[in-house]
Design a protein around this motif. Structure first.
Motif, PDB file in Angstrom:
ATOM      1  N   GLY A 109      -2.930   4.912   0.157  1.00 49.86           N
ATOM      2  CA  GLY A 109      -3.997   3.945   0.388  1.00 49.86           C
ATOM      3  C   GLY A 109      -4.206   3.007  -0.773  1.00 49.86           C
ATOM      4  O   GLY A 109      -4.914   2.004  -0.632  1.00 49.86           O
TER       5      GLY A 109
ATOM      6  N   ASP B 120      -4.012   9.174   4.442  1.00 48.18           N
ATOM      7  CA  ASP B 120      -5.017   8.331   3.782  1.00 48.18           C
ATOM      8  C   ASP B 120      -6.372   8.515   4.463  1.00 48.18           C
ATOM      9  O   ASP B 120      -6.739   7.730   5.347  1.00 48.18           O
ATOM     10  CB  ASP B 120      -4.564   6.872   3.843  1.00 48.18           C
ATOM     11  CG  ASP B 120      -5.474   5.940   3.064  1.00 48.18           C
ATOM     12  OD1 ASP B 120      -6.428   6.429   2.423  1.00 48.18           O
ATOM     13  OD2 ASP B 120      -5.239   4.719   3.094  1.00 48.18           O
TER      14      ASP B 120
ATOM     15  N   TYR C 221       0.838  -1.198   0.000  1.00 47.00           N
ATOM     16  CA  TYR C 221       0.000   0.000   0.000  1.00 47.00           C
ATOM     17  C   TYR C 221       0.874   1.250   0.000  1.00 47.00           C
ATOM     18  O   TYR C 221       1.889   1.317   0.716  1.00 47.00           O
ATOM     19  CB  TYR C 221      -0.898   0.026   1.234  1.00 47.00           C
ATOM     20  CG  TYR C 221      -1.954  -1.054   1.257  1.00 47.00           C
ATOM     21  CD1 TYR C 221      -3.166  -0.877   0.595  1.00 47.00           C
ATOM     22  CD2 TYR C 221      -1.736  -2.242   1.946  1.00 47.00           C
ATOM     23  CE1 TYR C 221      -4.144  -1.860   0.615  1.00 47.00           C
ATOM     24  CE2 TYR C 221      -2.707  -3.228   1.968  1.00 47.00           C
ATOM     25  CZ  TYR C 221      -3.906  -3.032   1.301  1.00 47.00           C
ATOM     26  OH  TYR C 221      -4.867  -4.013   1.326  1.00 47.00           O
TER      27      TYR C 221
ATOM     28  N   PHE D  10      -8.772   5.528   4.750  1.00 44.60           N
ATOM     29  CA  PHE D  10      -8.460   4.451   5.685  1.00 44.60           C
ATOM     30  C   PHE D  10      -9.163   4.670   7.016  1.00 44.60           C
ATOM     31  O   PHE D  10      -9.619   3.717   7.657  1.00 44.60           O
ATOM     32  CB  PHE D  10      -6.944   4.365   5.885  1.00 44.60           C
ATOM     33  CG  PHE D  10      -6.507   3.177   6.691  1.00 44.60           C
ATOM     34  CD1 PHE D  10      -7.024   1.917   6.462  1.00 44.60           C
ATOM     35  CD2 PHE D  10      -5.562   3.319   7.705  1.00 44.60           C
ATOM     36  CE1 PHE D  10      -6.620   0.820   7.203  1.00 44.60           C
ATOM     37  CE2 PHE D  10      -5.146   2.234   8.447  1.00 44.60           C
ATOM     38  CZ  PHE D  10      -5.679   0.980   8.201  1.00 44.60           C
TER      39      PHE D  10
ATOM     40  N   GLN E 150       1.790   4.563   1.359  1.00 44.43           N
ATOM     41  CA  GLN E 150       1.542   5.262   2.616  1.00 44.43           C
ATOM     42  C   GLN E 150       1.755   6.766   2.498  1.00 44.43           C
ATOM     43  O   GLN E 150       1.066   7.551   3.145  1.00 44.43           O
ATOM     44  CB  GLN E 150       2.465   4.715   3.722  1.00 44.43           C
ATOM     45  CG  GLN E 150       2.075   3.371   4.261  1.00 44.43           C
ATOM     46  CD  GLN E 150       2.875   3.016   5.516  1.00 44.43           C
ATOM     47  OE1 GLN E 150       3.949   3.551   5.769  1.00 44.43           O
ATOM     48  NE2 GLN E 150       2.350   2.098   6.299  1.00 44.43           N
TER      49      GLN E 150
ATOM     50  N   ARG F 228      -1.661   0.053   5.556  1.00 44.48           N
ATOM     51  CA  ARG F 228      -2.036   1.441   5.315  1.00 44.48           C
ATOM     52  C   ARG F 228      -1.827   2.262   6.584  1.00 44.48           C
ATOM     53  O   ARG F 228      -1.764   1.716   7.692  1.00 44.48           O
ATOM     54  CB  ARG F 228      -3.507   1.516   4.869  1.00 44.48           C
ATOM     55  CG  ARG F 228      -3.786   0.811   3.577  1.00 44.48           C
ATOM     56  CD  ARG F 228      -5.266   0.702   3.253  1.00 44.48           C
ATOM     57  NE  ARG F 228      -5.857   1.983   2.871  1.00 44.48           N
ATOM     58  CZ  ARG F 228      -7.093   2.115   2.414  1.00 44.48           C
ATOM     59  NH1 ARG F 228      -7.874   1.044   2.291  1.00 44.48           N
ATOM     60  NH2 ARG F 228      -7.570   3.303   2.080  1.00 44.48           N
TER      61      ARG F 228
END
Length: 428
Positions: free
Chosen positions: A242, A285, A215, A288, A217, A280
């Motif tokens: 994300g 993000d 993912y 998230f 970040q 994540r």
């Protein structure tokens, strides 16, 4: 070794704060340093002025502290582990980094371990007669100060540990993290870069893919801007924080490079601006945070837990976050475009709604109180007047109603949910 940009340093510092061992290590170093700094008091000539403190009294205080702090530190670690387990099983494992990063808990553990190290080091130095009368008084004063700090920290920590890892507290921590991420993105929808044109072909430009699977970040836009200037090109970011990337999914596309660009700079330099991990993170993000809240509600709706109240609580939290997201900003509150050679796509409200409400609507479709609260939430968000929010709210309201009609067996429950949805549709 490449120099870290300010953006990268900020990201690294944020990750360090989440490590449980950092603050205890700092306090241990300060504790050892404080003991030897007290030795300087003997060189000030204050021995005749300061009150005389007996060696036995200082040893007694330090011995009590050394024996008690180790027990309290061990108890603190056990309580923290229990809280982390509770947060993982009752809420969602995605919330663990936030629970671990709790400042009060980290400060408490650091204070207990630091006090233990201070007492051991000071006791050794006292018993080996490294201090005269002024030094003993300095150690005695430091010991009383450490005692006071430990007592105040313990009182605060007892209140926090009683709530740490509980579902309500975990929801608040996730909401705080999501609120911060959404607010930052609201002020900078494209992270300070240009907006990607929707009419631009997706296959235009030279793709640069990730070397690892995971993912995204964080994106170091300052580094991308510098690389684009050196190559005299434009960079189109394809993977926001994300995004799950593989070796075949482009992180970005390099557009309009000049000449033999391969000889000027390697694509790996561009891809190194992307921090990719197996998990994540909340900071960059916003989706998230919404997903983690949705998971908490979804787990509460499972037959093993059967806690619709938590799901309803999360729905209210999501309404607050989306209300923040659509709140208008003045032009001077927006982050100016500082990366004019980089284009970044904006987050879409529809994707954010999918992250936040799909699981709750699916697994709460058979629970009348959850279904009704969902319809009221969609109505409240549609009332904001934001076009993208209204469209997403109406779409998810229809989907949630269809799921409820399919999952519910009692006609009265179906009629109650349908009535709420129809009222919302007519009002919006």
């Amino acid at each position: 070794m490449e120099a870290l940009t300010l953006d990268s340093l900020h990201f690294v510092f944020s990750r360090i704060k989440e490590r449980l061992w950092v603050k205890p290590l700092v306090l241990c170093v300060l504790s050892i340093g404080g003991t030897f700094i007290a030795r300087l008091a003997d060189d000030t000539g204050l021995s005749s002025v300061l009150p005389r403190v007996t060696l036995k009294s200082v040893e007694s205080l330090l011995s009590i502290m050394a024996s008690s702090m180790l027990v309290i530190a061990t108890f603190a670690v056990g309580s923290m582990v229990a809280a982390y387990t509770s947060a993982s099983t009752r809420a969602t494992p995605r919330s663990i980094p936030l629970v671990i990063a709790d400042d009060v808990t980290q400060n408490a553990l650091s204070a207990f371990i630091g006090a233990f190290i201070f007492s051991i080091v000071s006791l050794i130095t006292i018993q080996n007669h490294l201090f005269d009368s002024a030094g003993r008084f300095a150690i005695f004063a430091l010991t009383l100060l450490v005692f006071a700090i430990v007592i105040i920290t313990f009182v605060r920590w007892v209140d926090r540990i009683a709530r740490l890892g509980r579902v309500v507290n975990t929801i608040q921590q996730v909401e705080k993290a999501a609120h911060g991420a959404l607010d930052r993105r609201r002020h900078a929808p494209t992270l300070g870069a240009l907006t990607v044109s929707l009419n631009q072909p997706e296959n235009k430009g030279i793709p640069v893919c990730a070397s690892t699977v995971g993912y995204v970040q964080h994106i170091d836009l300052e580094k991308l801007q510098t690389c684009a200037k050196e190559l005299n090109c434009h960079v189109k970011v394809m993977a926001l924080p994300g995004t799950f990337v593989t070796a075949h999914r482009p992180l970005l596309r390099i557009e309009e490079p000049t000449g033999q660009w391969e000889t000027l700079i390697k694509p790996e330099v561009f891809s190194s601006a992307f921090k990719i991990s197996s998990n994540r993170s909340f900071e960059d993000d916003p989706r998230f945070g919404l997903l983690a809240l949705s998971e908490i509600a979804d787990k509460a709706l499972s037959p093993g837990i059967n806690d619709p109240g938590t799901a309803i609580n999360v729905i209210g939290t999501l309404v607050r976050l989306f209300t923040l997201w659509q709140s208008p900003l003045e032009q001077d509150q927006m982050l100016p475009i500082t990366y004019d050679r980089v284009s970044v796509p904006e987050l879409t409200t529809q994707d954010m709604f999918d992250d936040a409400f799909t699981a709750i609507a699916r697994d709460g479709a058979g629970i009348v109180e959850v279904s009704i609260r969902l319809q009221k939430a969609f109505f409240a968000l549609a009332e904001t007047g934001n076009q993208s929010l209204v469209a997403a709210a109406k779409k998810h309201s229809r989907m949630a109603l269809a799921r409820s009609e399919y999952a519910m067996s009692l006609q009265d429950d179906i009629d109650a949910v349908r009535k709420t949805a129809e009222f919302s549709a007519t009002r919006s």
